[in-house]
Design a protein around this motif. Structure first.
Motif, PDB file in Angstrom:
ATOM      1  N   VAL A 132       0.849  -1.193   0.000  1.00 48.47           N
ATOM      2  CA  VAL A 132       0.000   0.000   0.000  1.00 48.47           C
ATOM      3  C   VAL A 132       0.887   1.247   0.000  1.00 48.47           C
ATOM      4  CG1 VAL A 132      -1.759   1.290   1.258  1.00 48.47           C
ATOM      5  CG2 VAL A 132      -1.848  -1.216   1.218  1.00 48.47           C
ATOM      6  N   HIS A 133       0.639   2.134  -0.933  1.00 53.89           N
ATOM      7  CA  HIS A 133       1.384   3.386  -1.037  1.00 53.89           C
ATOM      8  C   HIS A 133       0.448   4.539  -0.687  1.00 53.89           C
ATOM      9  CE1 HIS A 133       4.488   1.718  -4.121  1.00 53.89           C
ATOM     10  NE2 HIS A 133       4.204   0.846  -3.174  1.00 53.89           N
ATOM     11  N   VAL A 134       0.908   5.450   0.157  1.00 57.50           N
ATOM     12  CA  VAL A 134       0.145   6.642   0.518  1.00 57.50           C
ATOM     13  C   VAL A 134       0.988   7.852   0.142  1.00 57.50           C
ATOM     14  CG1 VAL A 134      -0.974   7.948   2.369  1.00 57.50           C
ATOM     15  CG2 VAL A 134      -0.968   5.437   2.441  1.00 57.50           C
ATOM     16  N   ARG A 135       0.370   8.782  -0.615  1.00 58.72           N
ATOM     17  CA  ARG A 135       1.077   9.998  -1.016  1.00 58.72           C
ATOM     18  C   ARG A 135       0.274  11.196  -0.546  1.00 58.72           C
ATOM     19  NH1 ARG A 135       1.195  13.125  -6.125  1.00 58.72           N
ATOM     20  NH2 ARG A 135      -0.151  11.533  -6.992  1.00 58.72           N
ATOM     21  N   PHE A 136       0.949  12.129   0.108  1.00 60.18           N
ATOM     22  CA  PHE A 136       0.317  13.353   0.576  1.00 60.18           C
ATOM     23  C   PHE A 136       0.656  14.488  -0.370  1.00 60.18           C
ATOM     24  CE2 PHE A 136       0.762  10.769   4.382  1.00 60.18           C
ATOM     25  CZ  PHE A 136      -0.532  10.831   4.889  1.00 60.18           C
ATOM     26  N   VAL A 137      -0.355  15.231  -0.771  1.00 56.99           N
ATOM     27  CA  VAL A 137      -0.180  16.398  -1.623  1.00 56.99           C
ATOM     28  C   VAL A 137      -0.651  17.596  -0.811  1.00 56.99           C
ATOM     29  CG1 VAL A 137      -0.797  17.512  -3.797  1.00 56.99           C
ATOM     30  CG2 VAL A 137      -0.603  15.000  -3.689  1.00 56.99           C
ATOM     31  N   ASP A 138       0.294  18.386  -0.328  1.00 56.81           N
ATOM     32  CA  ASP A 138      -0.026  19.576   0.454  1.00 56.81           C
ATOM     33  C   ASP A 138      -0.215  20.751  -0.503  1.00 56.81           C
ATOM     34  OD1 ASP A 138       0.192  18.265   2.910  1.00 56.81           O
ATOM     35  OD2 ASP A 138       2.356  18.555   2.951  1.00 56.81           O
ATOM     36  N   VAL A 139      -1.389  21.334  -0.454  1.00 59.02           N
ATOM     37  CA  VAL A 139      -1.747  22.403  -1.377  1.00 59.02           C
ATOM     38  C   VAL A 139      -1.924  23.696  -0.584  1.00 59.02           C
ATOM     39  CG1 VAL A 139      -3.446  23.143  -3.084  1.00 59.02           C
ATOM     40  CG2 VAL A 139      -2.933  20.705  -2.817  1.00 59.02           C
ATOM     41  N   SER A 140      -1.384  24.782  -1.110  1.00 61.10           N
ATOM     42  CA  SER A 140      -1.568  26.074  -0.434  1.00 61.10           C
ATOM     43  C   SER A 140      -2.984  26.574  -0.698  1.00 61.10           C
ATOM     44  CB  SER A 140      -0.546  27.098  -0.922  1.00 61.10           C
ATOM     45  OG  SER A 140      -0.888  27.562  -2.208  1.00 61.10           O
ATOM     46  N   GLY A 141      -3.477  27.407   0.199  1.00 59.53           N
ATOM     47  CA  GLY A 141      -4.820  27.971   0.048  1.00 59.53           C
ATOM     48  C   GLY A 141      -4.978  28.789  -1.211  1.00 59.53           C
ATOM     49  N   GLY A 142      -3.869  29.337  -1.725  1.00 59.03           N
ATOM     50  CA  GLY A 142      -3.929  30.098  -2.962  1.00 59.03           C
ATOM     51  C   GLY A 142      -4.044  29.237  -4.198  1.00 59.03           C
ATOM     52  N   GLY A 150     -16.245  26.968  -4.500  1.00 55.07           N
ATOM     53  CA  GLY A 150     -17.274  27.917  -4.905  1.00 55.07           C
ATOM     54  C   GLY A 150     -16.707  29.138  -5.607  1.00 55.07           C
ATOM     55  N   GLY A 151     -15.556  28.977  -6.256  1.00 57.48           N
ATOM     56  CA  GLY A 151     -14.933  30.067  -6.979  1.00 57.48           C
ATOM     57  C   GLY A 151     -14.116  31.008  -6.121  1.00 57.48           C
ATOM     58  N   VAL A 152     -13.965  30.681  -4.836  1.00 56.64           N
ATOM     59  CA  VAL A 152     -13.232  31.563  -3.915  1.00 56.64           C
ATOM     60  C   VAL A 152     -11.983  30.836  -3.432  1.00 56.64           C
ATOM     61  CG1 VAL A 152     -13.361  32.819  -1.737  1.00 56.64           C
ATOM     62  CG2 VAL A 152     -15.404  32.627  -3.171  1.00 56.64           C
ATOM     63  N   LEU A 153     -10.828  31.503  -3.592  1.00 55.41           N
ATOM     64  CA  LEU A 153      -9.581  30.925  -3.106  1.00 55.41           C
ATOM     65  C   LEU A 153      -9.593  30.818  -1.593  1.00 55.41           C
ATOM     66  CD1 LEU A 153      -7.007  32.784  -5.376  1.00 55.41           C
ATOM     67  CD2 LEU A 153      -7.711  30.406  -5.541  1.00 55.41           C
ATOM     68  N   LEU A 154      -9.024  29.752  -1.090  1.00 58.20           N
ATOM     69  CA  LEU A 154      -9.046  29.501   0.349  1.00 58.20           C
ATOM     70  C   LEU A 154      -7.991  30.270   1.127  1.00 58.20           C
ATOM     71  CD1 LEU A 154      -9.800  25.686   0.372  1.00 58.20           C
ATOM     72  CD2 LEU A 154     -11.387  27.591   0.552  1.00 58.20           C
ATOM     73  N   ASP A 155      -7.148  31.045   0.452  1.00 58.96           N
ATOM     74  CA  ASP A 155      -6.129  31.812   1.168  1.00 58.96           C
ATOM     75  C   ASP A 155      -6.619  33.194   1.580  1.00 58.96           C
ATOM     76  OD1 ASP A 155      -6.146  33.239  -1.207  1.00 58.96           O
ATOM     77  OD2 ASP A 155      -3.989  33.107  -1.521  1.00 58.96           O
ATOM     78  N   GLY A 156      -7.884  33.463   1.342  1.00 56.95           N
ATOM     79  CA  GLY A 156      -8.436  34.758   1.758  1.00 56.95           C
ATOM     80  C   GLY A 156      -8.366  35.834   0.690  1.00 56.95           C
ATOM     81  N   THR A 157      -7.874  35.488  -0.510  1.00 55.21           N
ATOM     82  CA  THR A 157      -7.851  36.455  -1.596  1.00 55.21           C
ATOM     83  C   THR A 157      -9.270  36.913  -1.867  1.00 55.21           C
ATOM     84  OG1 THR A 157      -5.916  35.398  -2.603  1.00 55.21           O
ATOM     85  CG2 THR A 157      -7.245  36.808  -4.033  1.00 55.21           C
ATOM     86  N   PRO A 158      -9.502  38.230  -1.928  1.00 55.32           N
ATOM     87  CA  PRO A 158     -10.862  38.708  -2.168  1.00 55.32           C
ATOM     88  C   PRO A 158     -11.374  38.282  -3.545  1.00 55.32           C
ATOM     89  CG  PRO A 158      -9.347  40.551  -1.776  1.00 55.32           C
ATOM     90  CD  PRO A 158      -8.548  39.291  -1.766  1.00 55.32           C
ATOM     91  N   GLU A 159     -12.687  38.104  -3.621  1.00 55.96           N
ATOM     92  CA  GLU A 159     -13.303  37.772  -4.897  1.00 55.96           C
ATOM     93  C   GLU A 159     -13.153  38.946  -5.852  1.00 55.96           C
ATOM     94  OE1 GLU A 159     -17.261  36.005  -4.766  1.00 55.96           O
ATOM     95  OE2 GLU A 159     -16.978  35.692  -2.626  1.00 55.96           O
ATOM     96  N   PRO A 160     -12.935  38.649  -7.144  1.00 56.46           N
ATOM     97  CA  PRO A 160     -12.847  39.752  -8.115  1.00 56.46           C
ATOM     98  C   PRO A 160     -14.189  40.469  -8.233  1.00 56.46           C
ATOM     99  CG  PRO A 160     -12.591  37.597  -9.187  1.00 56.46           C
ATOM    100  CD  PRO A 160     -12.759  37.359  -7.739  1.00 56.46           C
TER     101      PRO A 160
END
Length: 65
Positions: A39-49, A54-64
């Motif tokens: 069994v292989h487990v791979r973690f992919v850590d993604v930044s909020g940006g 719902g079309g909104v970045l999770l790093d707090g960038t304001p919606e256009p």
């Protein structure tokens, strides 16, 4: 060889990843009757940006406007 990919927001510790990897491996091995060593487990850590819900970045960038 089963592969499990965990994509999530960055910020979890190595200890948290180790526990999750062990639990995922144990569960898959038990249910699928697979040798845990295969069994292989791979973690992919993604930044909020780099992740949006719902079309909104999770790093707090304001919606256009």
């Amino acid at each position: 060889m089963p592969n499990i990919i965990v994509e999530w927001l960055a910020g979890r510790s190595s200890e948290q990843k180790a526990v999750l990897a062990m639990e995922l491996t144990r569960t898959l091995s038990d249910i699928a009757a697979v040798d845990p060593d295969h069994v292989h487990v791979r973690f992919v850590d993604v930044s909020g940006g780099d992740w949006a819900i719902g079309g909104v970045l999770l790093d707090g960038t304001p919606e256009p406007e």
